[in-house]
Design an enzyme around this catalytic site. Structure first.
Site, mmCIF file in Angstrom:
data_model
loop_
_atom_site.group_PDB
_atom_site.id
_atom_site.type_symbol
_atom_site.label_atom_id
_atom_site.label_comp_id
_atom_site.label_asym_id
_atom_site.label_seq_id
_atom_site.Cartn_x
_atom_site.Cartn_y
_atom_site.Cartn_z
ATOM 1 N N PHE A 85 0.862 -1.179 0.000
ATOM 2 C CA PHE A 85 0.000 0.000 0.000
ATOM 3 C C PHE A 85 0.905 1.238 0.000
ATOM 4 O O PHE A 85 1.917 1.269 0.709
ATOM 5 C CB PHE A 85 -0.918 -0.022 1.224
ATOM 6 C CG PHE A 85 -1.953 1.059 1.188
ATOM 7 C CD1 PHE A 85 -3.074 0.939 0.385
ATOM 8 C CD2 PHE A 85 -1.787 2.226 1.920
ATOM 9 C CE1 PHE A 85 -4.024 1.947 0.323
ATOM 10 C CE2 PHE A 85 -2.734 3.242 1.862
ATOM 11 C CZ PHE A 85 -3.857 3.098 1.066
ATOM 12 N N ASP A 87 2.122 -5.245 8.358
ATOM 13 C CA ASP A 87 0.990 -4.331 8.277
ATOM 14 C C ASP A 87 -0.253 -5.215 8.146
ATOM 15 O O ASP A 87 -0.467 -5.863 7.116
ATOM 16 C CB ASP A 87 1.144 -3.413 7.058
ATOM 17 C CG ASP A 87 -0.028 -2.453 6.911
ATOM 18 O OD1 ASP A 87 -1.124 -2.772 7.409
ATOM 19 O OD2 ASP A 87 0.146 -1.404 6.274
ATOM 20 N N TYR A 115 -10.497 0.376 10.950
ATOM 21 C CA TYR A 115 -11.739 0.688 10.223
ATOM 22 C C TYR A 115 -12.129 -0.324 9.151
ATOM 23 O O TYR A 115 -13.164 -0.172 8.529
ATOM 24 C CB TYR A 115 -11.663 2.093 9.600
ATOM 25 C CG TYR A 115 -10.395 2.391 8.824
ATOM 26 C CD1 TYR A 115 -10.201 1.884 7.545
ATOM 27 C CD2 TYR A 115 -9.398 3.190 9.368
ATOM 28 C CE1 TYR A 115 -9.049 2.158 6.836
ATOM 29 C CE2 TYR A 115 -8.234 3.479 8.673
ATOM 30 C CZ TYR A 115 -8.056 2.956 7.397
ATOM 31 O OH TYR A 115 -6.908 3.228 6.703
ATOM 32 N N LYS A 116 -11.302 -1.349 8.908
ATOM 33 C CA LYS A 116 -11.668 -2.310 7.859
ATOM 34 C C LYS A 116 -12.438 -3.477 8.492
ATOM 35 O O LYS A 116 -13.609 -3.338 8.837
ATOM 36 C CB LYS A 116 -10.414 -2.789 7.118
ATOM 37 C CG LYS A 116 -9.690 -1.684 6.362
ATOM 38 C CD LYS A 116 -8.499 -2.241 5.612
ATOM 39 C CE LYS A 116 -7.592 -1.170 5.047
ATOM 40 N NZ LYS A 116 -8.143 -0.441 3.925
ATOM 41 N N ARG A 120 -12.810 -4.797 -6.469
ATOM 42 C CA ARG A 120 -12.521 -5.544 -5.230
ATOM 43 C C ARG A 120 -13.821 -5.804 -4.480
ATOM 44 O O ARG A 120 -14.664 -4.923 -4.328
ATOM 45 C CB ARG A 120 -11.629 -4.729 -4.287
ATOM 46 C CG ARG A 120 -10.225 -4.548 -4.699
ATOM 47 C CD ARG A 120 -9.390 -4.041 -3.522
ATOM 48 N NE ARG A 120 -10.039 -2.999 -2.723
ATOM 49 C CZ ARG A 120 -9.519 -2.468 -1.634
ATOM 50 N NH1 ARG A 120 -8.355 -2.874 -1.178
ATOM 51 N NH2 ARG A 120 -10.146 -1.518 -0.967
HETATM 52 C C1 LIG Z 1 -2.061 -2.159 3.888
HETATM 53 C C2 LIG Z 1 -2.526 -0.775 4.253
HETATM 54 N N1 LIG Z 1 -1.768 -0.020 5.073
HETATM 55 C C3 LIG Z 1 -2.166 1.213 5.438
HETATM 56 C C4 LIG Z 1 -3.366 1.741 4.990
HETATM 57 C C5 LIG Z 1 -3.848 3.099 5.352
HETATM 58 O O1 LIG Z 1 -3.127 3.760 6.332
HETATM 59 P P1 LIG Z 1 -3.875 4.864 7.206
HETATM 60 O O2 LIG Z 1 -4.812 4.118 8.115
HETATM 61 O O3 LIG Z 1 -2.793 5.580 7.902
HETATM 62 O O4 LIG Z 1 -4.641 5.729 6.277
HETATM 63 C C6 LIG Z 1 -4.171 0.972 4.136
HETATM 64 C C7 LIG Z 1 -5.455 1.528 3.649
HETATM 65 O O5 LIG Z 1 -6.191 0.971 2.917
HETATM 66 C C8 LIG Z 1 -3.736 -0.302 3.763
HETATM 67 O O6 LIG Z 1 -4.470 -1.053 2.938
#
Ligand SMILES: Cc1ncc(COP(=O)(O)O)c(C=O)c1O
Length: 426
Positions: free
Chosen positions: A139, A211, A236-237, A385
């Site tokens: 990402f 991550d 939030y996911k 997706r």
């Molecule tokens: C793998 C991954 N890392 C980080 C993030 C986003 O980071 P943040 O929560 O700081 O916006 C996402 C967002 O979709 C993501 O898919």
């Protein structure tokens, strides 16, 4: 040019899929958990890998936080209602879902902020090593932050695909301070072998930072069992903590005493209310706190996590695999000849909790589908997706989604100019 849709072989193929959906939903031990979420009538929601649906417990918790705790309790609520400890309390609840014993996970701030803190702290734990490894398909925020940390600390970043890691580690493993990867590819949904990658990175003497944005709440990750060093992820996911929900950071207990993060905010101080001019980090994972946490969001996330009560992550995983497998079966039958390619791996152990389809008209198709009440999303340039959250998605939802996608395409609804105009968020 309009396509000739592949004919469904009579109605029997569809009837067959309907029968399968009914049987799978009837046997689903998590079916009743859908009641733990508020979903609009007539909507099939397959975007929980971007923003989880609203857990039913959240509005009441937010109202209580606003009216009683803030409105009546005022500043006393930092003590009375446990606001001060909330980042650690919620951290432990998330840690439980990640296979982490208490005292290793903290919540607050964003994934990006935790990435910056943990990558820098990892590099400081391996001061003689000058390389950071990250995924070229990661990402973007992960790549941007690795680059920035490297500039600050005068390190080198190598973007190495997971499949190429063994070769890279064999050649330059002794130089690597930390490897930052995601178990699930956010575009294709491919799942990497966390155990094998962690082992390979650590055998080279480097630290493993995962991550978990697309894994937390979606599959078992067994952080302690795998001996992972550091992990971050959003709320939030699949954790359904709400838009901009606080993220989390896991610091394995063995690293905590030496964990030296760059954002040394007062909440991570050993004695914050001494208000001293010298920074002395707190003991344990508490030192990974930064500034005043977003309490309303933390309490919303805490309420959201009650949706997991009584649910094992193995159960979640089993249903998620059933849903994604069924999605691909439906796609094979209903989307054949319509220009779609399933890019998510077919093998169960190689896929996360989403299905991605490639199609040249991905964006207008996602918009046309949303107009039909089926919500997925698009990742540039050409992926549709569809995320499945096992707590609230059914096999019938999946069948509906694929049928509606077929209809939208056959009727050429994606050609409608309204669906071709890009919104700010895709
Ligand atoms: C793998 C991954 N890392 C980080 C993030 C986003 O980071 P943040 O929560 O700081 O916006 C996402 C967002 O979709 C993501 O898919």
């Amino acid at each position: 040019m309009s396509r000739q849709p592949a004919a469904l072989h009579g109605t029997s193929a569809l009837e067959d899929l309907r029968g399968q959906a009914s049987a799978l939903d009837a046997a689903d031990p998590l079916a009743a958990h859908r009641e733990r979420f508020v979903l609009p009538d007539g909507v099939v929601y397959l975007d929980g890998n971007s923003l989880g649906a609203l857990p039913a417990a959240v509005p009441e918790a937010l109202a209580d936080a606003a009216h009683r705790q803030w409105g009546q309790g005022l500043i006393g609520s930092w003590n009375e209602h446990g606001w001060w400890r909330a980042p650690l309390r919620v951290g432990d609840t998330i840690g439980h879902l990640l296979g982490a014993a208490p005292g290793q996970t903290v919540t607050g701030d964003s994934t990006s902020v935790h990435l910056f803190n943990s990558l820098t702290a990892a590099a400081r734990l391996r001061p003689a090593r000058r390389l950071l490894l990250t995924d070229p398909g990661h990402f973007p925020t992960d790549m941007y932050i690795a680059d920035s940390v490297a500039r600050l600390l005068d390190l080198e970043v190598l973007r190495v695909a997971v499949d190429d890691l063994p070769r890279c580690l064999a050649a330059r493993g002794h130089e690597v301070a930390v490897a930052g990867y995601s178990p699930v590819d956010y575009r294709t949904g491919e799942l990497h072998d966390m155990a094998a990658v962690t082992r390979a990175v650590q055998e080279a003497g480097a630290l493993m930072l995962w991550d978990l944005c697309h894994a937390a709440g979606a599959l078992p990750v067994r952080l302690d069992d795998l001996g992972v060093d550091l992990a971050v992820g959003c709320g939030y996911k699949f954790l359904s903590g709400g838009p901009g929900a606080p993220a989390f950071l896991y610091v394995a207990r063995r690293h905590q005493d030496a964990f030296d993060q760059p954002l040394t905010g007062w909440n991570g101080h050993a004695d914050p209310f001494a208000l001293s001019g010298a920074y002395i980090p707190a003991r344990g994972v508490e030192r990974a706190r930064i500034g005043t946490p977003p309490i309303l969001s933390l309490l919303a996330l805490e309420a959201a996590l009650t949706a997991f009560e009584g649910v094992g992550m193995e159960q979640v995983r089993a249903k998620s695999l059933s849903l994604t497998g069924f999605f691909m079966d439906c796609a094979d039958t209903l989307l054949d000849g319509l220009g779609f390619t399933v890019v998510t791996p077919r093998q169960a152990h190689r896929r996360g909790s989403q299905v991605a389809l490639r199609h040249a008209e991905a964006y207008p198709l996602v918009r046309a589908l949303a107009a039909r009440g089926v919500i997925g999303d698009m990742r540039a340039p050409d992926l549709l997706r569809f995320g499945v959250n096992a707590l609230y998605v059914s096999h019938h939802d999946v069948l509906t989604a694929v049928r509606q996608l077929r209809e939208a395409l056959i009727r050429e609804e994606h050609r409608d100019p309204r669906h071709r105009q890009r919104a700010a968020v895709t």
